[in-house]
Design an enzyme around this catalytic site. Sequence first.
Site, PDB file in Angstrom:
ATOM      1  N   HIS A 215       0.828  -1.210   0.000  1.00  0.00           N
ATOM      2  CA  HIS A 215       0.000   0.000   0.000  1.00  0.00           C
ATOM      3  C   HIS A 215       0.864   1.263   0.000  1.00  0.00           C
ATOM      4  CE1 HIS A 215      -4.264  -1.364   0.691  1.00  0.00           C
ATOM      5  NE2 HIS A 215      -3.609  -2.502   0.832  1.00  0.00           N
ATOM      6  N   ASP A 273       8.516   6.221   1.128  1.00  0.00           N
ATOM      7  CA  ASP A 273       8.251   7.553   1.671  1.00  0.00           C
ATOM      8  C   ASP A 273       7.080   7.595   2.646  1.00  0.00           C
ATOM      9  OD1 ASP A 273       6.181   7.128  -0.071  1.00  0.00           O
ATOM     10  OD2 ASP A 273       6.538   8.902  -1.315  1.00  0.00           O
ATOM     11  N   HIS A 441      -1.106 -13.395  -1.379  1.00  0.00           N
ATOM     12  CA  HIS A 441      -2.345 -13.508  -0.607  1.00  0.00           C
ATOM     13  C   HIS A 441      -2.483 -14.850   0.112  1.00  0.00           C
ATOM     14  CE1 HIS A 441      -3.613 -10.040  -3.195  1.00  0.00           C
ATOM     15  NE2 HIS A 441      -4.038  -9.652  -2.013  1.00  0.00           N
ATOM     16  N   ARG A 538      -3.996 -10.781 -14.576  1.00  0.00           N
ATOM     17  CA  ARG A 538      -3.225  -9.532 -14.533  1.00  0.00           C
ATOM     18  C   ARG A 538      -1.794  -9.721 -15.040  1.00  0.00           C
ATOM     19  NH1 ARG A 538      -6.778  -5.498 -14.667  1.00  0.00           N
ATOM     20  NH2 ARG A 538      -7.677  -4.900 -12.651  1.00  0.00           N
ATOM     21  N   ARG A 542      -0.480  -7.726 -18.291  1.00  0.00           N
ATOM     22  CA  ARG A 542       0.609  -6.748 -18.145  1.00  0.00           C
ATOM     23  C   ARG A 542       1.911  -7.223 -18.779  1.00  0.00           C
ATOM     24  NH1 ARG A 542      -1.257  -5.620 -11.893  1.00  0.00           N
ATOM     25  NH2 ARG A 542      -3.112  -4.386 -12.435  1.00  0.00           N
TER      26      ARG A 542
END
Length: 692
Positions: A215, A273, A441, A538, A542
């Site tokens: 995240h 950050d 996951h 995905r 990608r």
Amino acid sequence: MVSRHCRHYFSHNFFYKYGHMHDHGYYKEYLYHPPPHPKKKKRKPRFSRKTMAFITKALFNNILRRFIHQDFHEAVSSMTIIDAFLFLMVHSVDRLGIWHRLPVVLGLIYLAVRRHLHQQYNLINVGETPSGVRFSPGDYPYRTADGSYNDPFNEGAGSQGSFFGRNIMPVHQTDKLMKPDPMVVATKLLTRTQYKDTDKQFNMIAASWIQFMIHDWIDHMENTNQQVELIAPKEVANKCPLSSFKFYPTKEFPTGFYDIKSGAKNIRTPWWDGSVIYGSNKERLQKVRTFTDGKLKISEDGLLQQDEDGIPISGDIRNSWAGVSTLQALFIKEHNAVCDTLKKEYPDLNDEELYRYARLVTSAVIAKIHTIDWTVELLKTDMLLAGMRANWYGLLGKKFKDTFGHVGGSSLGGLVGLRKPVNHGVPYSLTEEFTSVYRLHQLLPDSIHLRNINVAPGPNKSPPLLEEVPMPDLIGHKGEKTLSQIGFTRQFVSMGHQACGALELWNYPSWLRDLVAQDIDGKDRPDHVDLAALEIYRDRERKVARYNQFRRALLLIPISKWKDLTEDKNAIEVLKDVYGDDVEELDLMVGLMAEKKIKGFAISETAFIVFLLMATRRLEADRFFTSDFNEETYTKKGFEWVNTTESLKDVLDRHYPEISKKWMNSTSAFSVWDSPPNAPNPIPLYLRFPSS
């Protein structure tokens, strides 16, 4: 267009050095030259570049190719002579399958050589980079809201909306998006049949931590103007929680490159950050700040505040759950504690200054914990303990660095504190391949075992089981309500005492195959998704290479038959059922889960190689961990805060000292808390041999 913030323009003192990046397109490296000295007669090089290339090719054709797997002949023939010999050294060890069984010192040499090769051949830029302009780092001695102005030569590198880079050239799979069908792969090879955990090595705090980091780092921009639908084939329809589901495809943007014509953009900031608690843009940052003494918003019960719609207030709240929320809350408290300390030490600092310094400190604490605490539990070997500590402190160690500062280059003094950031000629980004190997996951269980913290602890500080809370009750908006009833302390202690799931076949949570996904603002979407099938899709969408091609591109020996991947006869049978005998069709995620694990590793060797490259890059490319990692940028007190924090336990002890004192028996907060503390080892770390 030249930014008005840029103070320095390239004049005759600056020039571009164009170099060909191993057939992956051109990159630009900006170099500063002082005023010219009196002209000296240039010495003519002994050999021209063409001559050296000819020598390398001749050497390879006549000698080296005999000792190298045929799949690497083309790659090695394009390397420099030195790199070709370095590869031969690494490759010879790989063929014996012994690198992880080497003594610590030899293992570190192997990893350093391999990392060098990947830095040369597996960092590929995507998207155009600005030319002709740079800014002064002194104008931005702080982390900006959107990650811009970190790299002095590329103000947009690592900012929100920048391209995902590549470790491997894209592999177009338009004609193979549905081969084999993602819902078949998910049902037959991924879906959990019986929960398998990691025993005492890794707990649910550790599982939450890597989601906390994801995240912070990566999320793809979607094309919300169209939808894709996957429909369960008849052969698995009765075993799929959803008969069909719809989702948004990844949005593609033109890059302006010849080799890589399009790419995806990151809606999070890929720098370390702290954007998981601060947000990745100015708008989100405004929502989380109090604008008093530099602090962030947090509720009185120590959990995240919620807005009028019940959505938690933090930096990144999309597709989250209670485990991530507790870590966000903990590090908001850490940020606010730094603010209090700095205000007491430097009373003249205003709100904005306190916020900026506290963000620098808190972000560095998070990065340090991940490097020398979380990772050494994930890869629990002496070699990786030494390697990760060397990344932060260097081979000379913490005591030497604390006493004398950063001495020598990255090997002796560590990546942190280098005199200047290093990006190896490729603008900083996180990559599509990095995203793929962090699909973890399987770490999540089916329920959280809540503990009774109102009674005295049992043996090894273990609290008795109170009840089991199903994971669906702990995700999204419902999860925030459940967490508010449980409370921070009970949730954290319970996660500490519960082992997380193992990264293996047939261990993907079934409840994630009927999931309510969210928009970037944390609001629920109407369409449920089958996350296991979506993750397979995905990677193909990608253009991420499939397992065998992925290994080749990372200079790892590919498999030639299913037995090379796993000795599990049942797994081989199902792999043949899904993919036939063609090992080249094996999806990356399935291969990573099926792969035999190195002793002590919770992840596969293939995933580890990407980690080896990118874990280094996150530190060495960031000026706030290199040239600006100092007292002047962080303040003396802030710099001391970072240097004296060694683990998540240190952070926990600052805010909840009773938790570890009463409930934690283990050395690390990331291993199961009732496990025994690490036994002292009289043998110096660099002189150790791996246990059999």
